[in-house]
Design a protein around this motif. Sequence first.
Motif, PDB file in Angstrom:
ATOM      1  N   ALA A 160      15.656 -62.144  -4.200  1.00  0.00           N
ATOM      2  CA  ALA A 160      15.323 -60.638  -5.039  1.00  0.00           C
ATOM      3  C   ALA A 160      14.435 -60.949  -6.369  1.00  0.00           C
ATOM      4  CB  ALA A 160      16.547 -60.244  -5.631  1.00  0.00           C
ATOM      5  N   GLN A 161      14.991 -62.292  -6.913  1.00  0.00           N
ATOM      6  CA  GLN A 161      14.148 -62.604  -8.037  1.00  0.00           C
ATOM      7  C   GLN A 161      12.674 -63.031  -7.800  1.00  0.00           C
ATOM      8  OE1 GLN A 161      15.467 -63.073 -11.798  1.00  0.00           O
ATOM      9  NE2 GLN A 161      13.401 -62.822 -11.468  1.00  0.00           N
ATOM     10  N   ALA A 162      12.686 -64.102  -6.824  1.00  0.00           N
ATOM     11  CA  ALA A 162      11.373 -64.471  -6.465  1.00  0.00           C
ATOM     12  C   ALA A 162      10.342 -63.315  -6.012  1.00  0.00           C
ATOM     13  CB  ALA A 162      11.550 -65.396  -5.258  1.00  0.00           C
ATOM     14  N   SER A 163      10.846 -62.297  -5.206  1.00  0.00           N
ATOM     15  CA  SER A 163       9.944 -61.179  -4.578  1.00  0.00           C
ATOM     16  C   SER A 163       9.824 -60.353  -5.804  1.00  0.00           C
ATOM     17  CB  SER A 163      10.764 -60.441  -3.618  1.00  0.00           C
ATOM     18  OG  SER A 163      12.015 -59.854  -4.118  1.00  0.00           O
ATOM     19  N   SER A 164      10.496 -60.357  -6.822  1.00  0.00           N
ATOM     20  CA  SER A 164      10.228 -59.421  -7.848  1.00  0.00           C
ATOM     21  C   SER A 164       9.047 -60.211  -8.814  1.00  0.00           C
ATOM     22  CB  SER A 164      11.451 -59.063  -8.899  1.00  0.00           C
ATOM     23  OG  SER A 164      10.977 -58.444 -10.165  1.00  0.00           O
ATOM     24  N   ASN A 165       9.287 -61.359  -8.862  1.00  0.00           N
ATOM     25  CA  ASN A 165       8.222 -62.020  -9.757  1.00  0.00           C
ATOM     26  C   ASN A 165       6.747 -62.162  -8.924  1.00  0.00           C
ATOM     27  OD1 ASN A 165       9.919 -62.803 -11.744  1.00  0.00           O
ATOM     28  ND2 ASN A 165      10.618 -64.957 -10.807  1.00  0.00           N
ATOM     29  N   ALA A 166       6.929 -62.225  -7.612  1.00  0.00           N
ATOM     30  CA  ALA A 166       5.741 -62.349  -6.856  1.00  0.00           C
ATOM     31  C   ALA A 166       4.999 -60.936  -6.770  1.00  0.00           C
ATOM     32  CB  ALA A 166       6.003 -62.627  -5.482  1.00  0.00           C
ATOM     33  N   LEU A 201       6.540 -66.684  -0.412  1.00  0.00           N
ATOM     34  CA  LEU A 201       6.986 -65.742   0.223  1.00  0.00           C
ATOM     35  C   LEU A 201       5.614 -65.074   0.952  1.00  0.00           C
ATOM     36  CD1 LEU A 201       9.308 -63.558  -2.088  1.00  0.00           C
ATOM     37  CD2 LEU A 201      10.127 -64.989  -0.162  1.00  0.00           C
ATOM     38  N   LYS A 202       5.635 -64.567   2.216  1.00  0.00           N
ATOM     39  CA  LYS A 202       4.693 -64.039   2.778  1.00  0.00           C
ATOM     40  C   LYS A 202       4.471 -62.663   2.260  1.00  0.00           C
ATOM     41  CE  LYS A 202       4.365 -66.828   6.957  1.00  0.00           C
ATOM     42  NZ  LYS A 202       3.228 -67.527   6.457  1.00  0.00           N
ATOM     43  N   MET A 203       2.926 -62.233   2.010  1.00  0.00           N
ATOM     44  CA  MET A 203       2.668 -60.848   1.708  1.00  0.00           C
ATOM     45  C   MET A 203       1.380 -60.555   2.635  1.00  0.00           C
ATOM     46  SD  MET A 203       2.952 -60.626  -2.317  1.00  0.00           S
ATOM     47  CE  MET A 203       4.581 -60.720  -3.243  1.00  0.00           C
ATOM     48  N   VAL A 208       2.599 -66.323  -1.591  1.00  0.00           N
ATOM     49  CA  VAL A 208       2.592 -66.494  -3.010  1.00  0.00           C
ATOM     50  C   VAL A 208       4.099 -67.121  -3.406  1.00  0.00           C
ATOM     51  CG1 VAL A 208       3.289 -64.958  -5.209  1.00  0.00           C
ATOM     52  CG2 VAL A 208       1.795 -64.119  -3.240  1.00  0.00           C
ATOM     53  N   SER A 209       3.872 -68.071  -4.175  1.00  0.00           N
ATOM     54  CA  SER A 209       5.046 -69.016  -4.609  1.00  0.00           C
ATOM     55  C   SER A 209       5.518 -68.350  -6.162  1.00  0.00           C
ATOM     56  CB  SER A 209       4.391 -70.416  -4.801  1.00  0.00           C
ATOM     57  OG  SER A 209       5.611 -71.149  -5.308  1.00  0.00           O
ATOM     58  N   ALA A 210       6.773 -68.424  -6.226  1.00  0.00           N
ATOM     59  CA  ALA A 210       7.399 -67.652  -7.506  1.00  0.00           C
ATOM     60  C   ALA A 210       8.698 -68.130  -7.980  1.00  0.00           C
ATOM     61  CB  ALA A 210       7.032 -65.987  -7.331  1.00  0.00           C
ATOM     62  N   ASP A 211       8.987 -68.029  -9.300  1.00  0.00           N
ATOM     63  CA  ASP A 211      10.217 -68.579  -9.699  1.00  0.00           C
ATOM     64  C   ASP A 211      11.127 -67.836  -9.067  1.00  0.00           C
ATOM     65  OD1 ASP A 211      12.213 -69.214 -11.360  1.00  0.00           O
ATOM     66  OD2 ASP A 211      11.023 -69.859 -12.805  1.00  0.00           O
ATOM     67  N   ASN A 212      12.305 -68.414  -8.712  1.00  0.00           N
ATOM     68  CA  ASN A 212      13.610 -67.606  -7.891  1.00  0.00           C
ATOM     69  C   ASN A 212      14.885 -67.739  -8.860  1.00  0.00           C
ATOM     70  OD1 ASN A 212      14.897 -70.321  -7.543  1.00  0.00           O
ATOM     71  ND2 ASN A 212      14.246 -70.283  -5.593  1.00  0.00           N
ATOM     72  N   LYS A 251       2.940 -55.086   2.003  1.00  0.00           N
ATOM     73  CA  LYS A 251       4.081 -55.324   2.705  1.00  0.00           C
ATOM     74  C   LYS A 251       4.519 -56.738   1.922  1.00  0.00           C
ATOM     75  CE  LYS A 251       6.114 -56.747   7.129  1.00  0.00           C
ATOM     76  NZ  LYS A 251       5.728 -56.896   8.690  1.00  0.00           N
ATOM     77  N   ILE A 252       5.625 -57.192   2.022  1.00  0.00           N
ATOM     78  CA  ILE A 252       6.327 -58.397   1.533  1.00  0.00           C
ATOM     79  C   ILE A 252       7.430 -58.906   2.461  1.00  0.00           C
ATOM     80  CG2 ILE A 252       7.945 -57.466   0.006  1.00  0.00           C
ATOM     81  CD1 ILE A 252       7.714 -59.910  -1.540  1.00  0.00           C
ATOM     82  N   GLU A 253       7.440 -60.186   2.656  1.00  0.00           N
ATOM     83  CA  GLU A 253       8.429 -60.874   3.550  1.00  0.00           C
ATOM     84  C   GLU A 253       9.709 -60.334   3.320  1.00  0.00           C
ATOM     85  OE1 GLU A 253       9.755 -65.107   5.192  1.00  0.00           O
ATOM     86  OE2 GLU A 253       8.595 -65.086   3.442  1.00  0.00           O
TER      87      GLU A 253
END
Length: 383
Positions: A44-50, A85-87, A96-100, A64-66
């Motif tokens: 949830a945190q990583a997808s929001s940041n991404a 995560l894949k987008m 996209v690599s993001a902070d989780n 779309k996001i993974e």
Amino acid sequence: MKLIIKSKKYIIISLIILTGLLVLYGFRLIDHLKIEKERKAQYAQASSNAIQYVRDKYGFEPEKIESEEEFLDSPYIHNARDLTLKMWAEGREFDVSADNQKDNPVGMDNYQLDEIKNAIIRKITESYPAGEVIDLWASDSNLEYNLFTKLFNGDNIEEVLEDGYGYFEMVFVDTEFTDNEITKALKKWNLNTRFTSFDTKERLDEFVKIQYKNEETYEKYQPYITDRFEISFGKESRIKYFVKSCDEFRYCYFPTDSNKYTDNSYDITISEEEQSSFISHFENYDEGNYVSKPLSKAYQFDDLYGDICIYYPVSLLKDHDIEQVGAAWFSPGGQINNRDIAKAEICGEYAVFVLPFDKQEFMLVDMSGQGKYIPGWVKELEK
């Protein structure tokens, strides 16, 4: 009565074991649920940041996001600080690599990877045209692979790669590599680089067609290499490997990486030895039948640790089954794996044999009628 008592004991023991298993299962279930909860929170945190990172950088919304389900089924390490995560957007799939762990709009992605690679190639070919790219990856971080934070606007490749890291490999025909502005740029971008020039297009195509990423492949094609240029972690190298001749064949010494900047392949010497002396090495292990049909004299190299390549003209072996021809070698270094018979690989006009270790003795042999040679030390290891 004794039977009843024994039955009760078995029941009690069984209940204890069953209780223990249930407790163990319960702990594992709790641990699994805890990990799953953590992974869901990280997703949830990583997808929001991404998503926010993509909005800020490119000005569009991912189509779309993974999904969480796809992520939970993937083999990500659950306690990693960043998640990739894949987008999907604008008809592309990208990562996209993001902070989780916390809100953080800074990330990395490869949405523009093809554009960045093409820009690097254009810059290189301004100085060295007509080369063929066989490997290229880059990043603006030495901790990631093909991911970038900075936006590429089509004209700022220097800025995108300013703090970058990567690897770039090209092959050319009849090209001489000299110091120029692109050399400085490659060092500045921290792109480890390898340029190799071949004498003809035919040899270049043959080289690319086979498994060129193996260092040994370069060794096997050394007679056809006219120039080379390497950058490794900012250090420029123009190592010369000298192909020398002896009787009807050629040879070249390739030092190990730890010695490659100090060893000189030109200084390696070769001398002839008695065939009977060489054959005795194999006879001592009851393997003399495999070297009983010599195709050459016996020789010994005076070299340091590394590979020696023997380049034997295929034309001189036309009367033999090349699959049954080998370079029998022996090393007096005292190691258990002190002997073998190297098989040939056809590279252009040569049958090439690779000898390992140092101070190798060798002789070309015809093994037809002997079956497959397996050194005794290999058989011992396989027991």
